[in-house]
Design a protein around this motif. Structure first.
Motif, PDB file in Angstrom:
ATOM      1  N   ASP A   1       0.856  -1.183   0.000  1.00  0.00           N
ATOM      2  CA  ASP A   1       0.000   0.000   0.000  1.00  0.00           C
ATOM      3  C   ASP A   1       0.893   1.234   0.000  1.00  0.00           C
ATOM      4  O   ASP A   1       1.609   1.487   0.975  1.00  0.00           O
ATOM      5  N   TYR A   2       0.858   2.004  -1.085  1.00  0.00           N
ATOM      6  CA  TYR A   2       1.692   3.200  -1.226  1.00  0.00           C
ATOM      7  C   TYR A   2       0.804   4.423  -1.390  1.00  0.00           C
ATOM      8  O   TYR A   2      -0.272   4.344  -1.996  1.00  0.00           O
ATOM      9  N   GLN A   3       1.277   5.555  -0.862  1.00  0.00           N
ATOM     10  CA  GLN A   3       0.570   6.824  -0.996  1.00  0.00           C
ATOM     11  C   GLN A   3       1.477   7.842  -1.688  1.00  0.00           C
ATOM     12  O   GLN A   3       2.675   7.910  -1.393  1.00  0.00           O
ATOM     13  N   ALA A   4       0.903   8.623  -2.594  1.00  0.00           N
ATOM     14  CA  ALA A   4       1.641   9.684  -3.290  1.00  0.00           C
ATOM     15  C   ALA A   4       1.305  11.026  -2.645  1.00  0.00           C
ATOM     16  O   ALA A   4       0.128  11.328  -2.432  1.00  0.00           O
ATOM     17  N   ARG A   5       2.356  11.800  -2.337  1.00  0.00           N
ATOM     18  CA  ARG A   5       2.159  13.126  -1.751  1.00  0.00           C
ATOM     19  C   ARG A   5       3.089  14.127  -2.421  1.00  0.00           C
ATOM     20  O   ARG A   5       4.259  13.819  -2.660  1.00  0.00           O
ATOM     21  N   PRO A   6       2.604  15.337  -2.691  1.00  0.00           N
ATOM     22  CA  PRO A   6       3.469  16.357  -3.314  1.00  0.00           C
ATOM     23  C   PRO A   6       4.339  17.063  -2.288  1.00  0.00           C
ATOM     24  O   PRO A   6       4.058  17.045  -1.085  1.00  0.00           O
ATOM     25  N   PHE A   7       5.373  17.713  -2.788  1.00  0.00           N
ATOM     26  CA  PHE A   7       6.185  18.630  -1.996  1.00  0.00           C
ATOM     27  C   PHE A   7       5.761  20.054  -2.327  1.00  0.00           C
ATOM     28  O   PHE A   7       5.405  20.350  -3.471  1.00  0.00           O
ATOM     29  N   ALA A   8       5.828  20.931  -1.331  1.00  0.00           N
ATOM     30  CA  ALA A   8       5.662  22.356  -1.595  1.00  0.00           C
ATOM     31  C   ALA A   8       6.863  22.811  -2.427  1.00  0.00           C
ATOM     32  O   ALA A   8       8.001  22.454  -2.120  1.00  0.00           O
ATOM     33  N   ILE A   9       6.614  23.556  -3.494  1.00  0.00           N
ATOM     34  CA  ILE A   9       7.687  23.995  -4.392  1.00  0.00           C
ATOM     35  C   ILE A   9       8.076  25.434  -4.053  1.00  0.00           C
ATOM     36  O   ILE A   9       7.227  26.334  -4.047  1.00  0.00           O
ATOM     37  N   VAL A  10       9.360  25.627  -3.770  1.00  0.00           N
ATOM     38  CA  VAL A  10       9.885  26.968  -3.504  1.00  0.00           C
ATOM     39  C   VAL A  10      10.365  27.540  -4.836  1.00  0.00           C
ATOM     40  O   VAL A  10      11.169  26.912  -5.526  1.00  0.00           O
TER      41      VAL A  10
ATOM     42  N   GLU B   1      21.554  25.684  -8.372  1.00  0.00           N
ATOM     43  CA  GLU B   1      22.055  24.725  -9.348  1.00  0.00           C
ATOM     44  C   GLU B   1      22.506  23.445  -8.651  1.00  0.00           C
ATOM     45  O   GLU B   1      23.139  23.476  -7.599  1.00  0.00           O
ATOM     46  N   ASN B   2      22.160  22.304  -9.291  1.00  0.00           N
ATOM     47  CA  ASN B   2      22.565  20.968  -8.854  1.00  0.00           C
ATOM     48  C   ASN B   2      21.981  20.541  -7.507  1.00  0.00           C
ATOM     49  O   ASN B   2      22.371  19.510  -6.969  1.00  0.00           O
ATOM     50  N   GLU B   3      21.057  21.324  -6.970  1.00  0.00           N
ATOM     51  CA  GLU B   3      20.396  20.943  -5.720  1.00  0.00           C
ATOM     52  C   GLU B   3      19.075  20.259  -6.050  1.00  0.00           C
ATOM     53  O   GLU B   3      18.316  20.733  -6.899  1.00  0.00           O
ATOM     54  N   VAL B   4      18.800  19.144  -5.382  1.00  0.00           N
ATOM     55  CA  VAL B   4      17.579  18.386  -5.678  1.00  0.00           C
ATOM     56  C   VAL B   4      16.342  19.209  -5.352  1.00  0.00           C
ATOM     57  O   VAL B   4      16.225  19.773  -4.259  1.00  0.00           O
ATOM     58  N   ILE B   5      15.437  19.298  -6.326  1.00  0.00           N
ATOM     59  CA  ILE B   5      14.122  19.900  -6.123  1.00  0.00           C
ATOM     60  C   ILE B   5      13.124  18.753  -6.022  1.00  0.00           C
ATOM     61  O   ILE B   5      12.747  18.155  -7.034  1.00  0.00           O
ATOM     62  N   PRO B   6      12.704  18.374  -4.809  1.00  0.00           N
ATOM     63  CA  PRO B   6      11.753  17.268  -4.683  1.00  0.00           C
ATOM     64  C   PRO B   6      10.362  17.690  -5.146  1.00  0.00           C
ATOM     65  O   PRO B   6       9.911  18.793  -4.838  1.00  0.00           O
ATOM     66  N   ILE B   7       9.721  16.827  -5.892  1.00  0.00           N
ATOM     67  CA  ILE B   7       8.394  17.145  -6.433  1.00  0.00           C
ATOM     68  C   ILE B   7       7.307  16.256  -5.819  1.00  0.00           C
ATOM     69  O   ILE B   7       6.220  16.726  -5.494  1.00  0.00           O
ATOM     70  N   ALA B   8       7.606  14.962  -5.658  1.00  0.00           N
ATOM     71  CA  ALA B   8       6.612  14.040  -5.114  1.00  0.00           C
ATOM     72  C   ALA B   8       7.294  12.916  -4.354  1.00  0.00           C
ATOM     73  O   ALA B   8       8.409  12.513  -4.686  1.00  0.00           O
ATOM     74  N   ALA B   9       6.611  12.414  -3.336  1.00  0.00           N
ATOM     75  CA  ALA B   9       7.053  11.236  -2.596  1.00  0.00           C
ATOM     76  C   ALA B   9       6.017  10.134  -2.775  1.00  0.00           C
ATOM     77  O   ALA B   9       4.812  10.402  -2.835  1.00  0.00           O
ATOM     78  N   TYR B  10       6.508   8.905  -2.886  1.00  0.00           N
ATOM     79  CA  TYR B  10       5.634   7.731  -3.006  1.00  0.00           C
ATOM     80  C   TYR B  10       6.072   6.766  -1.920  1.00  0.00           C
ATOM     81  O   TYR B  10       7.150   6.174  -2.004  1.00  0.00           O
ATOM     82  N   SER B  11       5.265   6.622  -0.880  1.00  0.00           N
ATOM     83  CA  SER B  11       5.723   5.943   0.330  1.00  0.00           C
ATOM     84  C   SER B  11       4.847   4.756   0.708  1.00  0.00           C
ATOM     85  O   SER B  11       3.627   4.770   0.568  1.00  0.00           O
ATOM     86  N   SER B  12       5.525   3.728   1.242  1.00  0.00           N
ATOM     87  CA  SER B  12       4.846   2.536   1.726  1.00  0.00           C
ATOM     88  C   SER B  12       4.166   2.798   3.062  1.00  0.00           C
ATOM     89  O   SER B  12       4.621   3.630   3.857  1.00  0.00           O
ATOM     90  N   SER B  13       3.113   2.060   3.326  1.00  0.00           N
ATOM     91  CA  SER B  13       2.526   2.057   4.664  1.00  0.00           C
ATOM     92  C   SER B  13       3.513   1.451   5.652  1.00  0.00           C
ATOM     93  O   SER B  13       4.490   0.813   5.272  1.00  0.00           O
ATOM     94  N   TRP B  14       3.246   1.648   6.945  1.00  0.00           N
ATOM     95  CA  TRP B  14       4.061   1.043   7.995  1.00  0.00           C
ATOM     96  C   TRP B  14       3.141   0.437   9.042  1.00  0.00           C
ATOM     97  O   TRP B  14       1.975   0.811   9.173  1.00  0.00           O
ATOM     98  N   TYR B  15       3.682  -0.525   9.787  1.00  0.00           N
ATOM     99  CA  TYR B  15       2.892  -1.178  10.838  1.00  0.00           C
ATOM    100  C   TYR B  15       2.941  -0.345  12.107  1.00  0.00           C
ATOM    101  O   TYR B  15       4.008   0.060  12.559  1.00  0.00           O
TER     102      TYR B  15
END
Length: 203
Positions: free
Chosen positions: A134-143, A148-162
């Motif tokens: 079970d995975y959920q997709a969530r966006p990142f707030a964009i600044v 230059e060369n710094e990661v701009i995160p756009i979305a995370a796709y994460s597994s559930s946890w117990y």
């Protein structure tokens, strides 16, 4: 006040209230279809790049893999893509392929893009002794400002946890991640996360 007049007023009020409670048919809109697609595992995230100069930048797509709260690898570290900005939008699409696989599709401009098939890992419900994916997709707030060369995160796709307290597998968190995402419940508790994003540098 006359009894007949009171009854007449009450009937008029009932009629007005009843009229205000009517329902009617309407056509579904685009948001209704987006929600339906999201529930089936289809997600699209987009960046507006219209304020960047044309033919001046090299984009590198980013797919980071996080395991148990730590960055494990960046799958596309050496991949660079020219960005003409003729169609000033970048999209990242996620879509299911099987019970344990999904496809990530990067699209730069109208013609420059690629896709990858990626695995999903099961998480065990220890209380009931079964595994689920079970995975959920969530966006990142964009600044708007970027380096230059710094990661701009756009979305995370994460597994559930117990969750041992509630004895269920869950994936509850904020709807959007900000700069403090590594302190979020997802990044503290989810055993497997993908981060999709880009880096930018001048050519």
């Amino acid at each position: 006040m006359n009894k007949k007049i009171i009854i007449t007023i009450l009937l008029v009020l009932v009629a007005v209230v009843a009229h205000g409670q009517e329902i009617c048919k309407t056509a579904p809109n685009a948001d209704d279809y987006v929600k339906l697609l999201n529930e089936q595992g289809y997600h699209v995230f987009a960046l507006d790049m219209s304020k960047l100069e044309k033919n001046k930048y090299l984009m590198t797509p980013v797919i980071q893999v996080w395991s148990d709260g730590k960055l494990e690898t960046n799958l596309l570290e050496d991949l660079g893509m020219g960005f003409t900005n003729e169609s000033p939008k970048i999209t990242i699409g996620l879509m299911p392929k099987s019970d344990s696989l999904f496809v990530c599709k990067f699209q730069f401009d109208d013609v420059c893009g690629f896709g990858m098939t990626l695995p999903m890992r099961p998480v065990k419900n220890e209380a009931e002794d079964y595994e689920l994916i079970d995975y959920q997709a969530r966006p990142f707030a964009i600044v708007p400002a970027w380096k230059e060369n710094e990661v701009i995160p756009i979305a995370a796709y994460s597994s559930s946890w117990y969750d041992p307290e509630s004895k269920i597998c869950r994936n509850c968190d904020d709807r959007e991640f900000d700069a403090s995402y590594q302190r979020s419940a997802t990044f503290k508790l989810s055993p497997h996360i993908y981060i999709f994003g880009i880096t930018i540098r001048r050519m």
